[in-house]
Write a protein that holds these residues in place. Structure first.
Motif, PDB file in Angstrom:
ATOM      1  N   GLY A 376       8.046 -15.012   4.563  1.00  0.00           N
ATOM      2  CA  GLY A 376       7.339 -13.956   4.090  1.00  0.00           C
ATOM      3  C   GLY A 376       7.240 -14.139   2.596  1.00  0.00           C
ATOM      4  N   THR A 377       7.121 -12.866   1.929  1.00  0.00           N
ATOM      5  CA  THR A 377       6.812 -12.670   0.577  1.00  0.00           C
ATOM      6  C   THR A 377       7.286 -11.420  -0.037  1.00  0.00           C
ATOM      7  OG1 THR A 377       5.082 -12.623  -1.387  1.00  0.00           O
ATOM      8  CG2 THR A 377       4.589 -11.384   0.753  1.00  0.00           C
ATOM      9  N   MET A 378       7.539 -11.244  -1.412  1.00  0.00           N
ATOM     10  CA  MET A 378       7.766  -9.882  -1.906  1.00  0.00           C
ATOM     11  C   MET A 378       6.715  -9.152  -1.582  1.00  0.00           C
ATOM     12  SD  MET A 378      10.176 -11.107  -5.111  1.00  0.00           S
ATOM     13  CE  MET A 378      10.941  -9.503  -5.261  1.00  0.00           C
ATOM     14  N   ASN A 379       6.641  -8.336  -0.817  1.00  0.00           N
ATOM     15  CA  ASN A 379       5.419  -7.318  -0.651  1.00  0.00           C
ATOM     16  C   ASN A 379       4.865  -6.205  -1.647  1.00  0.00           C
ATOM     17  OD1 ASN A 379       3.255  -6.555   0.870  1.00  0.00           O
ATOM     18  ND2 ASN A 379       4.168  -5.832   2.696  1.00  0.00           N
ATOM     19  N   TYR A 380       4.558  -6.776  -2.798  1.00  0.00           N
ATOM     20  CA  TYR A 380       4.003  -5.872  -3.784  1.00  0.00           C
ATOM     21  C   TYR A 380       2.416  -5.509  -3.474  1.00  0.00           C
ATOM     22  CZ  TYR A 380       7.663  -7.642  -7.032  1.00  0.00           C
ATOM     23  OH  TYR A 380       8.739  -7.949  -7.690  1.00  0.00           O
ATOM     24  N   ASN A 381       1.790  -6.374  -2.924  1.00  0.00           N
ATOM     25  CA  ASN A 381       0.287  -6.103  -2.547  1.00  0.00           C
ATOM     26  C   ASN A 381       0.158  -5.166  -1.652  1.00  0.00           C
ATOM     27  OD1 ASN A 381       0.647  -8.911  -4.117  1.00  0.00           O
ATOM     28  ND2 ASN A 381      -1.670  -8.370  -4.377  1.00  0.00           N
ATOM     29  N   GLY A 382       1.134  -5.337  -0.518  1.00  0.00           N
ATOM     30  CA  GLY A 382       0.805  -4.867   0.777  1.00  0.00           C
ATOM     31  C   GLY A 382       1.485  -3.536   1.117  1.00  0.00           C
ATOM     32  N   PHE A 383       2.601  -3.163  -0.043  1.00  0.00           N
ATOM     33  CA  PHE A 383       3.413  -2.072   0.109  1.00  0.00           C
ATOM     34  C   PHE A 383       3.688  -1.609  -1.292  1.00  0.00           C
ATOM     35  CE2 PHE A 383       7.524   0.028   0.095  1.00  0.00           C
ATOM     36  CZ  PHE A 383       7.411   0.930   1.134  1.00  0.00           C
ATOM     37  N   THR A 384       4.169  -1.978  -2.216  1.00  0.00           N
ATOM     38  CA  THR A 384       4.907  -1.530  -3.368  1.00  0.00           C
ATOM     39  C   THR A 384       3.559  -0.848  -4.304  1.00  0.00           C
ATOM     40  OG1 THR A 384       6.486  -3.367  -3.638  1.00  0.00           O
ATOM     41  CG2 THR A 384       6.108  -1.856  -5.633  1.00  0.00           C
ATOM     42  N   MET A 385       2.545  -1.584  -4.457  1.00  0.00           N
ATOM     43  CA  MET A 385       1.519  -1.285  -5.386  1.00  0.00           C
ATOM     44  C   MET A 385       0.643   0.099  -4.529  1.00  0.00           C
ATOM     45  SD  MET A 385       2.467  -2.605  -8.066  1.00  0.00           S
ATOM     46  CE  MET A 385       1.097  -1.286  -8.935  1.00  0.00           C
ATOM     47  N   PRO A 386       0.236  -0.254  -3.581  1.00  0.00           N
ATOM     48  CA  PRO A 386      -0.355   0.840  -2.652  1.00  0.00           C
ATOM     49  C   PRO A 386       0.492   2.303  -2.804  1.00  0.00           C
ATOM     50  CG  PRO A 386      -0.709  -0.991  -1.331  1.00  0.00           C
ATOM     51  CD  PRO A 386       0.325  -1.302  -2.823  1.00  0.00           C
ATOM     52  N   LEU A 387       1.829   2.136  -2.650  1.00  0.00           N
ATOM     53  CA  LEU A 387       2.696   3.288  -2.533  1.00  0.00           C
ATOM     54  C   LEU A 387       2.679   3.828  -3.912  1.00  0.00           C
ATOM     55  CD1 LEU A 387       4.749   5.073  -0.990  1.00  0.00           C
ATOM     56  CD2 LEU A 387       6.354   3.418  -1.558  1.00  0.00           C
ATOM     57  N   TRP A 388       2.709   2.871  -4.947  1.00  0.00           N
ATOM     58  CA  TRP A 388       2.963   3.522  -6.236  1.00  0.00           C
ATOM     59  C   TRP A 388       1.632   4.388  -6.587  1.00  0.00           C
ATOM     60  CZ3 TRP A 388       4.740  -0.119 -10.810  1.00  0.00           C
ATOM     61  CH2 TRP A 388       6.266  -0.326 -10.584  1.00  0.00           C
ATOM     62  N   GLN A 389       0.423   3.785  -6.279  1.00  0.00           N
ATOM     63  CA  GLN A 389      -0.815   4.306  -6.834  1.00  0.00           C
ATOM     64  C   GLN A 389      -1.020   5.789  -5.922  1.00  0.00           C
ATOM     65  OE1 GLN A 389      -3.430   1.186  -5.717  1.00  0.00           O
ATOM     66  NE2 GLN A 389      -2.989   0.060  -7.596  1.00  0.00           N
ATOM     67  N   TRP A 390      -0.429   5.837  -5.066  1.00  0.00           N
ATOM     68  CA  TRP A 390      -0.150   7.111  -3.967  1.00  0.00           C
ATOM     69  C   TRP A 390       0.470   8.180  -4.367  1.00  0.00           C
ATOM     70  CZ3 TRP A 390       2.729   8.970   0.073  1.00  0.00           C
ATOM     71  CH2 TRP A 390       2.099   9.894   0.887  1.00  0.00           C
ATOM     72  N   ILE A 391       1.847   7.688  -4.981  1.00  0.00           N
ATOM     73  CA  ILE A 391       2.719   8.807  -4.931  1.00  0.00           C
ATOM     74  C   ILE A 391       3.199   8.919  -6.447  1.00  0.00           C
ATOM     75  CG2 ILE A 391       4.844   7.222  -4.686  1.00  0.00           C
ATOM     76  CD1 ILE A 391       5.775   9.372  -2.691  1.00  0.00           C
ATOM     77  N   HIS A 392       2.745   8.308  -7.327  1.00  0.00           N
ATOM     78  CA  HIS A 392       3.264   8.319  -8.862  1.00  0.00           C
ATOM     79  C   HIS A 392       2.850   9.707  -9.253  1.00  0.00           C
ATOM     80  CE1 HIS A 392      -0.437   8.099 -11.227  1.00  0.00           C
ATOM     81  NE2 HIS A 392      -0.808   7.261 -10.498  1.00  0.00           N
TER      82      HIS A 392
END
Length: 600
Positions: A376-392
């Motif tokens: 697997g990967t460190m899921n920045y693209n499919g989790f971290t960044m979308p969440l940041w952009q939504w909840i910041h």
């Protein structure tokens, strides 16, 4: 609108890691209101499509299950479902339901080879940047590059000594604070590099053969690993396969002798001010050249390779996180990335098939997660960044939010979920659930700063972290409220001398939500169905053979309700958040809110 659903979890696929020749049952659920009389499977055999009919199975008051048994003929088998009625058709693939012809790229996939190690399903990782977690206070002779700092001072962050600020964290200090990890509830540790280097981050390894003496050397890591294992904690390392450090003997020998065997390990350019090619033109990080078969042997394929050595006693690493894995083996016309990824995977499978291989793949390419290389990967693209952009918090003074210029954009929940679904649709399900989910890391701003120190939003994000498919990872200090506006600023130390200054509200939330993740079968084996996707509120179901769980996350206050009757569920128990009962969720809140409920 409720749609037909399928994913790679146990409810829908009878065997997600079959062998060639095995038979696998595929199931799809279709809402009763859909009124379908026939469902077909489009499956690829030897790169040719076949259309096969499914059989109608169990029906409930709200849905009908359809199934088919297929034989696995290829190492990678892609498929999607076709719904036909008298006047129209629809396809169901990993991205959703479409009333037009779709391409194969987002089809579901079954991979005929062993998948990820089972233990990661129950794991919550704790990421430690060795120089900043805890220090034993032992006095050691410092190298000339080190700029000593007092333990509780903040990093200067951006200066000509950014990578040289030295706090003195070590394995002996980490060992002394293992009880903190067990009280938090995590059961695995991921260390950023522990090899000797010329920096505090140690991504510029001067050797891959031993532990940095500044961290306590091999003895310190061995003692730490033993103490961690006694507490049921697994320990994973961090390896740079893309580059080494300028102080590494391979490079030093090459610079001294133009015919040295090690010269073939690097790329050379007379136009370069330092003769060799550095990763991102950085002198301290010489790029490795995988045209050299000897380099393959030394890094992973040989009997005593670097990859294999650290998985063995006495170190017993539980796996590797591979730094900038997507760039490994790629330079100009060269592309050895797949060869290296699969070679590392094969080496680990032979040495310890229970070892986890996770890639840093920041610039995401679905082909890199095909199921044959990185687990697997460190899921920045499919989790971290979308969440940041939504909840910041819109006023958060961040200086690091990925590679997009300007301020961190604000997106609605529909866009966040679309980004998450797009990421997941392009890869096998096994690659999604074997990826590391993060709110932040040593390379990003702290999540507490992203949400403007808002407790409710932080806990809402944490709720998603612990319930979304994948392997959750907590960056050391997040649980006590550490801040940081960008990567280096986020590499702060934990104030062990004054625990009364910690954010105990956050710590308690981390304890509770980590415990839920580790105990809930649906969060370890279940699929993912989004049921509410609105600007400010999202909700999803995690369903396994043993249980079903509802997760609701709102980024701001307000009133909303969710009717569970169309899904055939009632609330059985509140696991976290506002107490609810019956066939619907009714929430009124003045701030961000999140909840987890077991369903019946």
């Amino acid at each position: 609108m409720i749609e037909a659903h399928h994913d790679g979890s146990e409810l829908y696929v009878s065997n997600s890691a079959p062998k060639i020749g095995d038979k696998v049952t595929l199931r799809v659920r279709v809402p009763k209101k859909d009124g379908l009389n026939q469902v077909y499977l489009r499956i690829m055999y030897d790169a040719e499509p076949r259309i096969l009919p499914l059989k109608r199975g169990k029906s409930t008051s709200v849905e009908t299950w359809w199934s088919i048994q297929v034989k696995i003929l290829n190492h990678s088998t892609s498929y999607r479902f076709l719904f036909l009625d008298k006047v129209s058709f629809r396809w169901l693939n990993g991205a959703g339901v479409f009333n037009y012809d779709v391409v194969d790229r987002e089809d579901f996939r079954i991979i005929a080879r062993p998948q990820y190690p089972e233990w990661i399903k129950q794991s919550v990782f704790y990421q430690i940047f060795p120089d900043r977690f805890a220090t034993s206070g032992q006095k050691r002779e410092l190298p000339d590059w080190a700029v000593p700092r007092e333990w509780n001072q903040l990093p200067n962050g951006r200066s000509n000594v950014t990578g040289q600020e030295f706090y003195g964290g070590d394995f002996q200090g980490a060992t002394a604070h293992l009880d903190h990890l067990t009280s938090l509830g995590v059961n695995a540790i991921y260390f950023t590099p522990f090899f000797p280097s010329r920096s505090n981050h140690r991504y510029d390894a001067s050797s891959f053969d031993f532990v940095d003496p500044l961290l306590g050397g091999d003895k310190g890591l061995i003692e730490f690993s033993k103490a961690a294992q006694q507490r049921g904690l697994k320990v994973m390392g961090d390896l740079t396969t893309n580059h080494c450090g300028a102080g590494h003997p391979w490079l030093q020998k090459s610079l001294k002798k133009s015919r040295a065997r090690e010269c073939e390990f690097f790329y050379w350019d007379d136009a370069s001010p330092y003769e060799y090619i550095g990763w991102y033109n950085t002198q301290s990080l010489p790029k490795l050249n995988y045209n050299s078969q000897k380099l393959h042997e030394l890094m992973y394929s040989g009997a005593d390779s670097i990859v294999k050595k650290w998985l063995r006693p006495p170190f017993n690493m539980a796996g590797w996180r591979i730094d900038v894995a997507n760039m490994t083996g790629r330079y100009l016309s060269d592309d050895f990335n797949k060869e290296v990824a699969r070679g590392i995977r094969d080496a680990m499978d032979k040495e310890n098939p229970e070892a986890w291989l996770v890639a840093e793949n920041a610039d995401f390419s679905a082909e890199d997660l095909d199921g044959f290389g990185w687990h697997g990967t460190m899921n920045y693209n499919g989790f971290t960044m979308p969440l940041w952009q939504w909840i910041h918090d819109k006023d958060a003074k961040l200086q690091d939010h990925g590679r997009m210029p300007g301020k961190l954009p604000k997106i609605p929940g529909t866009s966040m979920v679309a980004a998450m679904r797009q990421f997941a649709a392009g890869i096998p399900w096994r690659s999604l659930v074997a990826s590391m989910t993060l709110l932040d890391s040593h390379d990003r701003a702290r999540f507490h700063s992203v949400v403007g120190k808002n407790h409710a939003r932080h806990i809402a994000g944490l709720c998603m972290l612990m319930t979304y498919p994948g392997v959750p990872s907590v960056f050391a200090g997040d649980e006590v409220g550490l801040e940081g506006a960008w990567g280096e600023d986020a590499r702060r130390t934990i104030n062990w001398d004054s625990p009364e200054k910690w954010d105990h509200t956050l710590f308690g939330a981390y304890q509770k939500l980590i415990a839920i993740h580790r105990s809930a079968h649906a969060l370890q084996e279940g699929g993912l169905r989004w049921i509410i996707v609105k600007d400010d509120v999202v909700a999803y179901l995690r369903e396994s053979k043993k249980e079903s769980i509802l997760v609701v996350v709102s980024r701001k206050g307000g009133r909303f309700s969710i009717d569970l009757a169309p899904y055939g569920y009632t609330i059985k128990k509140t696991l976290y958040g506002p107490t609810q009962s019956g066939k619907s969720i009714q929430i009124s809140s003045r701030s961000a809110v999140s909840g987890i409920w077991k369903l019946a």
